[in-house]
Write a protein that holds these residues in place. Sequence first.
Motif: not given
Length: 424
Positions: A256-281
Amino acid sequence: MKTSRRVFLKSGGLALFGIGLAGSIPPFVARAVAAEQNKMPFNKRKTLICIFQRGAMDGLMAVTPFNDPFLKAARPNLMMSAAQSANGKSLIDLDGKFGLHPSMQAFEPLFREGRLGIVHGIGSPNTTRSHFDAQDYMESGTPFQKGTPSGWLNRALGLLQEDHLSPFAGVALTSAMPRSFYGDNPSVAISNLQDFSIQMRGNQAGTNMAAKSFEELYDKTASGLLQEAGRESFEAMKILKTADLKNYKPAEGVTYPGSALANALKQIAQLIKMNVGLEVAFAESNGWDTHFNQGTDNGVFARNVADLSNSISAFWNDLSAYQDDVMLMTMTEFGRTVRQNGTRGTDHGRASCNFILGNNVQGGKVYGRVDELSEDNLEDKRDLAVTTDFRSVFSEVATQHLHLKNSATLFPEWKQENIGLIKT
């Protein structure tokens, strides 16, 4: 007191985010978390990710109708060519008519594979050129109703068919709750999953006092809080406490790039892979208000689109086996003027373009209509005309991907007009 507590928690801006209170998680929050039993992860869900490009992206520079002689004349210092040249980088020819900015080369394979679609000439029917008003109208989904209390993404959460939404059903990777998520359905704002805490919206000097007041309210009415608006926040914190967020490793080969947007998307990817019920990000990309020194193949605009495309590409590759369940869409409040200004920038305009990524997107195509940019075809004789209402794209993407019913609730007082962007 029931109504006032809810207002205190939701309208007052209960949000989880990563700048943190002193001492990390306040003791009363830790007690609330410890008092609850851990729940099993939610089943894998369809997830829609929306990225707001705040500041108004120049769609004519991101995706350029490079054969238009009027655009060339209007932008003597900003126009780029699709022809190969030794002097600077050339546009990426998408279809013989539109060229992708060279700094967005990470998007080219996604477009060629048919996963990435582009809608040009998209915008709001409201002609305001105020950033604040235009963003408000777009995030509320009601371009002629200033006082709409809910955001369109929060209404989308309300249309989901599940009996119980996860506390992570709606997540904004932002420091404050975005207008899109205002409303009664469960949603939280989290800017950093590794260092999260609880605090009232806004930069309040009396943070400790607010925390103390909240603790007193919690101590008196704990069960009521957990049953009402604050419940999703406590449950979200409980789930995150059990995850090994610090040691997350993206898929092999993904950086991932080192930007704020990249960090946000990286964390969204984490939530998706955690199967915590994320439906809208929801995530944000800032810095698109290019009034001066916009640049061509380098400069502020080139840096912004490079970060946007590289961050999204890394996120997409990181998802791997989850790609079929995810769709991503960008948005921006309006576009820029066709003609460059005296400081080699562009001013507030009307239409722009947006990007939609997913395996169920009929990609590899530029949708919408961009007429020849002669003065007679421009809005107010200066701007790219809005030929596609943003609601037609947002509604089709959300309803088709999330399988929403009663889509009229999503965008009130508007008749659905799909453009055939999503496979049926």
